[in-house]
Structure formats: C-alpha cells, structure tokens
Design a protein around this motif. Structure first.
Motif, short mmCIF file in Angstrom:
data_model
loop_
_atom_site.label_atom_id
_atom_site.label_comp_id
_atom_site.label_asym_id
_atom_site.label_seq_id
_atom_site.Cartn_x
_atom_site.Cartn_y
_atom_site.Cartn_z
N ASN A 155 -33.04 20.87 1.42
CA ASN A 155 -33.80 19.76 0.89
C ASN A 155 -33.13 19.18 -0.36
N MET A 156 -32.65 20.06 -1.22
CA MET A 156 -31.97 19.63 -2.43
C MET A 156 -30.67 18.88 -2.08
N MET A 157 -29.94 19.36 -1.10
CA MET A 157 -28.69 18.70 -0.68
C MET A 157 -28.98 17.30 -0.13
N LYS A 158 -30.06 17.16 0.64
CA LYS A 158 -30.44 15.85 1.17
C LYS A 158 -30.79 14.90 0.04
N GLN A 159 -31.50 15.40 -0.96
CA GLN A 159 -31.86 14.57 -2.11
C GLN A 159 -30.61 14.14 -2.88
N LYS A 204 -33.37 28.96 1.94
CA LYS A 204 -32.42 28.08 2.62
C LYS A 204 -32.99 26.68 2.80
N GLY A 205 -34.28 26.58 3.08
CA GLY A 205 -34.94 25.28 3.23
C GLY A 205 -34.90 24.47 1.95
N ASN A 206 -35.10 25.14 0.82
CA ASN A 206 -35.04 24.44 -0.47
C ASN A 206 -33.64 23.91 -0.74
#
Length: 104
Positions: free
Chosen positions: A7-11, A2-4
C-alpha cells in the motif's frame, strides 16, 4: 505487514506521478520580469531557459552600456527568482511534513 508495504509503495508511486506532472507543468510555464520601469523585459520558461529579451530603444545609449547591462542582469535575476519561488511552492507540497534534508 506485507499489505502495508504494498500500500505504501502504491502511494509513493502515485505521489511520484503527481510530482512528475507538476514538474512538467512548471517547465511549460512562462515567466516575465522587467527592469528600469519596463525598459528591459526578460522572459524565461520553467526550465530556467531565457526565451526572450526585449530592450526599449530609448534605453540603448552607447555612452552608458553599464546601465543597460545592469538592467538586463536585474531583469534576468528577477525572472529566475520567480521560477525558483514557483518551483518551491509547487514542489514543496510533496515534501511537506516529510522532514527530508535537501528536498525543496
């Protein structure tokens, strides 16, 4: 996992914001092309809107309207090509390495 995803969505959101900024900057740019050795000049903005056409008086010949039309077309097509090239160069940096068909 879920953290990945977070993080990907933020990027992706950050990249989208940069893309929108780049597109806004492109839209504000002015492009210029000439034909006939400067006899006809066409200016456009990054939105592909023609904003100015200048025609030197000496190129206006009532007996040769075809030449004037050709010069206007040549300058217009050139300025639109300049916008396409700049757009592809600028926006292409966002899709490099993504291998996404149909993207810039």
């Amino acid at each position: 996992m879920k953290g990945n995803m977070n993080n990907m969505m933020k990027q992706m959101q950050k990249m989208q914001k940069k893309m929108m900024q780049a597109q806004d900057e492109l839209h504000e740019m002015t492009f210029e092309a000439t034909a006939g050795g400067g006899m006809v000049t066409v200016k456009a903005n990054g939105k592909k809107e023609i904003i100015d056409v200048e025609i030197k008086e000496e190129v206006v010949d009532p007996d040769d309207i075809d030449m004037l039309q050709d010069l206007i077309l040549a300058a217009t097509n050139e300025v639109l090509n300049q916008i396409d090239e700049k757009t592809n160069d600028t926006m292409g940096q966002f899709t490099k390495g993504l291998n996404m068909p149909g993207m810039f």
